[in-house]
Design a protein around this motif. Structure first.
Motif, short mmCIF file in Angstrom:
data_model
loop_
_atom_site.label_atom_id
_atom_site.label_comp_id
_atom_site.label_asym_id
_atom_site.label_seq_id
_atom_site.Cartn_x
_atom_site.Cartn_y
_atom_site.Cartn_z
N UNK A 188 0.83 -1.21 0.00
CA UNK A 188 0.00 0.00 0.00
C UNK A 188 0.87 1.27 0.00
N UNK A 189 1.99 1.24 0.73
CA UNK A 189 2.91 2.39 0.73
C UNK A 189 3.52 2.58 -0.65
N UNK A 190 3.89 1.44 -1.29
CA UNK A 190 4.46 1.54 -2.64
C UNK A 190 3.43 2.09 -3.63
N UNK A 191 2.21 1.65 -3.50
CA UNK A 191 1.16 2.15 -4.41
C UNK A 191 0.95 3.66 -4.21
N UNK A 192 0.96 4.06 -2.94
CA UNK A 192 0.78 5.51 -2.69
C UNK A 192 1.98 6.30 -3.22
N UNK A 193 3.19 5.75 -3.11
CA UNK A 193 4.38 6.43 -3.65
C UNK A 193 4.33 6.49 -5.18
N UNK A 194 3.89 5.38 -5.79
CA UNK A 194 3.78 5.38 -7.24
C UNK A 194 2.74 6.42 -7.73
N UNK A 195 1.66 6.57 -6.99
CA UNK A 195 0.65 7.57 -7.34
C UNK A 195 1.24 8.98 -7.25
N UNK B 70 4.39 9.76 -7.55
CA UNK B 70 5.35 9.93 -8.63
C UNK B 70 4.61 10.22 -9.94
N UNK B 71 3.52 9.49 -10.20
CA UNK B 71 2.74 9.72 -11.42
C UNK B 71 2.15 11.14 -11.42
N UNK B 72 1.66 11.59 -10.30
CA UNK B 72 1.08 12.94 -10.18
C UNK B 72 2.14 14.00 -10.45
N UNK C 204 4.73 17.93 -14.00
CA UNK C 204 5.91 18.47 -14.68
C UNK C 204 5.74 18.46 -16.20
N UNK C 205 4.97 17.55 -16.75
CA UNK C 205 4.72 17.50 -18.20
C UNK C 205 3.83 18.66 -18.60
N UNK C 206 2.94 19.03 -17.76
CA UNK C 206 2.05 20.14 -18.07
C UNK C 206 2.87 21.43 -18.13
#
Length: 197
Positions: A178-185, A187-189, A194-196
């Protein structure tokens, strides 16, 4: 002078040796005084026997006396005895009507049978006693082994209380996931932010 002394010592040794080899008045001389006599001194020597062989023989006799075969044979002997002394002519009778000799023989048989049966029972009691002692020793060893295993299992349980179990590891892996999933979210955000720009 010296030779005379040596000759006296030699004669004294030979005399002592002769005295040791002569039987004494109380019985034959023992060669070793540190060992007990094997026979009793006395005028009458009783015959010796092997107690184990005598015990086995008494058990075989007692076993036979306790069978139906013995009763049948004893009945046959008594019937033949009585028949011989009543039916056959008087010239061949050896025990007339009150059958005193038959009574004597039956009493003799009973007087030997009773001690033989008691001896066989005593030997069986001894065997039973030995078996009970062995069973008791085996039971004590089993109890000791069981107590040892109980202590070992208790020690293992205590040790397992400090070791991670499957459920604990699964819950820890779930929380890490669950911590990894929250970290991946996150990172994706951040990438999308940054792309915007």
């Amino acid at each position: 002078m010296r030779q005379l002394r040596q000759l006296r010592e030699l004669r004294a040794r030979e005399g002592a040796r002769d005295r040791r080899s002569e039987p004494s008045a109380s019985g034959p001389a023992r060669s070793r005084l540190d060992q007990p006599r094997t026979t009793r001194p006395g005028l009458i020597t009783l015959p010796t026997y092997d107690p184990e062989a005598f015990g086995k023989l008494s058990e075989r006799i007692a076993r036979f006396l306790g069978t139906g075969r013995f009763i049948v044979w004893m009945t046959v002997v008594v019937v033949v005895w009585v028949g011989w002394n009543t039916v056959l002519p008087d010239a061949v009778h050896f025990d007339d009507y009150p059958f005193i000799f038959l009574t004597l023989m039956l009493s003799l048989q009973a007087s030997y049978a009773a001690p033989l049966i008691l001896l066989a029972q005593n030997r069986q009691d001894d065997r039973d006693r030995v078996n009970m002692e062995q069973d008791r020793a085996r039971s004590d060893r089993n109890i000791a082994d069981t107590e040892y295993l109980t202590r070992e299992v208790a020690a293992l349980r205590q040790g397992l209380g400090e070791v991670a179990t499957r459920a604990f590891i699964a819950s820890e892996l779930g929380s890490v996931r669950s911590e990894l999933q929250s970290l991946l979210k996150e990172i994706d955000e951040r990438r999308q932010g940054s792309e915007i720009l």
